[in-house]
Design a protein around this motif. Structure first.
Motif, PDB file in Angstrom:
ATOM      1  N   LEU A  16      20.070  73.089 -35.037  1.00 44.17           N
ATOM      2  CA  LEU A  16      19.614  73.768 -33.807  1.00 44.17           C
ATOM      3  C   LEU A  16      18.318  73.146 -33.286  1.00 44.17           C
ATOM      4  O   LEU A  16      18.143  72.985 -32.083  1.00 44.17           O
ATOM      5  N   VAL A  17      17.425  72.787 -34.201  1.00 45.43           N
ATOM      6  CA  VAL A  17      16.168  72.158 -33.775  1.00 45.43           C
ATOM      7  C   VAL A  17      16.467  70.829 -33.091  1.00 45.43           C
ATOM      8  O   VAL A  17      15.918  70.522 -32.033  1.00 45.43           O
ATOM      9  N   ARG A  18      17.389  70.069 -33.671  1.00 46.98           N
ATOM     10  CA  ARG A  18      17.682  68.749 -33.079  1.00 46.98           C
ATOM     11  C   ARG A  18      18.390  68.883 -31.737  1.00 46.98           C
ATOM     12  O   ARG A  18      18.152  68.109 -30.817  1.00 46.98           O
ATOM     13  N   ILE A  19      19.252  69.868 -31.620  1.00 48.01           N
ATOM     14  CA  ILE A  19      19.957  70.070 -30.342  1.00 48.01           C
ATOM     15  C   ILE A  19      18.957  70.510 -29.267  1.00 48.01           C
ATOM     16  O   ILE A  19      18.972  70.024 -28.148  1.00 48.01           O
ATOM     17  N   GLY A  23      17.559  67.085 -27.355  1.00 46.51           N
ATOM     18  CA  GLY A  23      18.620  67.049 -26.352  1.00 46.51           C
ATOM     19  C   GLY A  23      19.911  66.471 -26.915  1.00 46.51           C
ATOM     20  O   GLY A  23      20.756  65.980 -26.177  1.00 46.51           O
ATOM     21  N   ALA A  24      20.051  66.507 -28.256  1.00 46.47           N
ATOM     22  CA  ALA A  24      21.249  65.925 -28.861  1.00 46.47           C
ATOM     23  C   ALA A  24      22.466  66.793 -28.553  1.00 46.47           C
ATOM     24  O   ALA A  24      22.340  68.008 -28.373  1.00 46.47           O
ATOM     25  N   TYR A  25      23.646  66.169 -28.477  1.00 45.04           N
ATOM     26  CA  TYR A  25      24.882  66.909 -28.247  1.00 45.04           C
ATOM     27  C   TYR A  25      25.263  67.690 -29.503  1.00 45.04           C
ATOM     28  O   TYR A  25      25.269  67.130 -30.601  1.00 45.04           O
ATOM     29  N   LEU A  28      28.054  66.218 -31.802  1.00 46.17           N
ATOM     30  CA  LEU A  28      27.714  64.963 -32.490  1.00 46.17           C
ATOM     31  C   LEU A  28      26.701  65.201 -33.605  1.00 46.17           C
ATOM     32  O   LEU A  28      26.869  64.724 -34.725  1.00 46.17           O
ATOM     33  N   VAL A  29      25.650  65.961 -33.294  1.00 49.37           N
ATOM     34  CA  VAL A  29      24.630  66.273 -34.304  1.00 49.37           C
ATOM     35  C   VAL A  29      25.271  66.933 -35.511  1.00 49.37           C
ATOM     36  O   VAL A  29      25.057  66.542 -36.656  1.00 49.37           O
ATOM     37  N   LEU A  30      26.073  67.924 -35.234  1.00 49.25           N
ATOM     38  CA  LEU A  30      26.617  68.728 -36.306  1.00 49.25           C
ATOM     39  C   LEU A  30      27.550  67.912 -37.195  1.00 49.25           C
ATOM     40  O   LEU A  30      27.475  67.997 -38.420  1.00 49.25           O
ATOM     41  N   ALA A  31      28.401  67.090 -36.580  1.00 49.86           N
ATOM     42  CA  ALA A  31      29.342  66.290 -37.371  1.00 49.86           C
ATOM     43  C   ALA A  31      28.582  65.453 -38.390  1.00 49.86           C
ATOM     44  O   ALA A  31      28.922  65.448 -39.586  1.00 49.86           O
ATOM     45  N   GLY A  32      27.520  64.775 -37.952  1.00 45.77           N
ATOM     46  CA  GLY A  32      26.738  63.930 -38.859  1.00 45.77           C
ATOM     47  C   GLY A  32      26.078  64.753 -39.952  1.00 45.77           C
ATOM     48  O   GLY A  32      26.107  64.381 -41.131  1.00 45.77           O
ATOM     49  N   ASP A 281      26.907  73.642 -25.738  1.00 45.64           N
ATOM     50  CA  ASP A 281      25.640  73.327 -25.070  1.00 45.64           C
ATOM     51  C   ASP A 281      25.828  72.961 -23.602  1.00 45.64           C
ATOM     52  O   ASP A 281      24.851  72.741 -22.892  1.00 45.64           O
ATOM     53  N   ALA A 282      27.075  72.912 -23.129  1.00 50.11           N
ATOM     54  CA  ALA A 282      27.326  72.437 -21.756  1.00 50.11           C
ATOM     55  C   ALA A 282      26.594  73.287 -20.723  1.00 50.11           C
ATOM     56  O   ALA A 282      26.033  72.762 -19.762  1.00 50.11           O
ATOM     57  N   ARG A 283      26.572  74.589 -20.927  1.00 53.36           N
ATOM     58  CA  ARG A 283      25.972  75.482 -19.917  1.00 53.36           C
ATOM     59  C   ARG A 283      24.486  75.183 -19.717  1.00 53.36           C
ATOM     60  O   ARG A 283      23.943  75.459 -18.662  1.00 53.36           O
ATOM     61  N   TRP A 284      23.836  74.643 -20.777  1.00 53.79           N
ATOM     62  CA  TRP A 284      22.393  74.355 -20.669  1.00 53.79           C
ATOM     63  C   TRP A 284      22.149  72.946 -20.132  1.00 53.79           C
ATOM     64  O   TRP A 284      21.020  72.579 -19.837  1.00 53.79           O
TER      65      TRP A 284
END
Ligand SMILES: C[S@@+](CC[C@H](N)C(=O)[O-])C[C@H]1O[C@@H](n2cnc3c(N)ncnc32)[C@H](O)[C@@H]1O
Length: 378
Positions: A16-19, A23-25, A28-32, A281-284
């Motif tokens: 959540l901090v990285r997203i 501004g990470a997707y 993608l962040v979560l998969a890694g 995260d699309a809405r943001w």
């Protein structure tokens, strides 16, 4: 002792901090991070639910904790509080478990604050300042859809788009929402017809259109503007052994003669306001002025598509959004510039008429929201 494994909640807070910060997707962040954390498949599912849900409900979570916050929060503490609020308010985790497990996932320095805020939130349900906050959408999306659909229909759509989407798999193993499958079927393309998919990557609809086509002369022609997208399309076509000829091309300047195709699909780039459940995260991310910009591109794409329609051919225009400008607005343009085009037969099933086109609301059948327009050149 077994090596200490990060808990789902700790991984979720880091993600959540990285997203939020970088501004990470989210996907993608979560998969890694899930790969690195080596969680069990059950914990992976739970972590995904936590991260996606908290990302969706970020605005509501912030509003819920706000009365109990005095000073500025550092990003991990804010992420932990949002995560705790999400579990308490939307995941219906028993308060004791939500509070203690979230407190355990944060450092000693902030555990007191997280504990105090979440306990108070657990004791008293929040009062929401307005519906957009409760449903956790930016004001502009809430206002846009209320204006375009009417408040009642818009609120029902926004509520459904807060739920994670079900996974629907086609016969060939490709994962595709039912709404997209219905759009491909709306072309009613037979094997012999020359079919062009103008905005085709990653290839969901193009490969559906190619089902049952065997010879190279009957390949579906599928284009995309961007090289990376065309590559993705090509990979999917190869994986599915689908009879699709891929090319990189600008749909607004197609490399084909007038009247070359019997069926043309313009599944245009759009604001995605009907598919918000798919990308948490699309809405943001979407900017309000994107709608006008996209509508301009959509009008250019359909104009060019009309040029390559053969006599008797059908144009299908589709977008996974619900805004007027990108749906009936594009048809208004077509009606004024190409008055010769006539509507094809009505769509069947849960679609509702919207001007000459058809709207599929997310709440109608639990699919993505879509708009489809089918026109024939006489
Ligand atoms: C909604 S997606 C298409 C989804 C695809 N039809 C499917 O079912 O898998 C829109 C696509 O249009 C592409 N695109 C954007 N501008 C374009 C243009 N001017 N010409 C062709 N493709 C374009 C984007 O790269 C993106 O892949």
């Amino acid at each position: 002792m077994s090596p200490s494994r990060p808990t789902s909640r700790r991984v979720a807070i880091d993600a959540l901090v990285r997203i939020d910060q970088g501004g990470a997707y989210a996907n993608l962040v979560l998969a890694g991070m899930l790969d690195q954390a080596r969680l069990s498949s059950e914990d992976r599912r739970f972590t995904t639910e936590l991260v996606y849900g908290t990302t969706r409900m970020r605005r509501a979570c912030d509003a819920a904790i706000e009365p109990y916050i005095l000073g500025a929060l550092d990003p991990p503490t804010r992420a932990a509080l949002r995560l705790g609020a999400y579990q308490l308010l939307f995941l219906r985790t028993p308060p004791h478990a939500a509070v203690s497990a979230t407190v355990d996932a944060v450092g000693r320095k902030t555990s007191g604050l997280v504990n105090a805020v979440l306990r108070r939130l657990a004791a008293r349900p929040p009062t929401w300042p307005d519906v957009a906050t409760r449903l956790s959408y930016p004001d502009w999306i809430f206002d846009r859809l209320c204006l375009d659909l009417g408040p009642e229909v818009a609120v029902a759509a926004l509520e459904v788009m807060n739920q994670p989407p079900p996974v629907t798999e086609r016969g060939d193993g490709y994962i595709q929402d039912l709404a997209s499958q219905w759009v491909a079927a709306a072309l009613e393309a037979t094997d012999r017809e020359r079919v062009l998919d103008v905005c085709a990557a990653p290839g969901g609809k193009a490969t559906a259109l190619a089902a049952g086509r065997a010879t190279s002369s009957s390949a579906v022609v599928a284009a995309d503007l961007r090289g990376s997208r065309a590559l993705l399309l090509r990979r999917n076509v190869e994986r599915l052994r689908s009879n699709v000829a891929v090319l990189r091309a600008d749909g607004a300047q197609l490399p084909f003669r007038d009247g070359s195709f019997d069926r043309v699909l313009v599944d245009a780039p759009c604001s995605g306001l009907g598919a918000l459940r798919r990308r948490p995260d699309a809405r943001w991310r979407i900017e309000p002025d994107a709608i006008e910009r996209l509508a301009t591109l959509q009008r250019r794409l359909v104009d060019e598509a009309v040029r390559v329609l053969a006599p008797g051919a059908m144009l299908v225009y589709s977008v996974c959004t619900l805004s007027v400008l990108e749906s009936t607005g594009v048809d208004d343009h077509l009606a004024s510039v190409h008055p010769e085009l006539v509507p094809a037969a009505p769509m069947e099933g849960p679609w509702i008429a919207s001007g000459r086109g058809w709207l599929l609301l997310p709440q109608a059948a639990g699919t993505d929201g879509m708009y489809v327009l089918r026109l024939r050149r006489p």
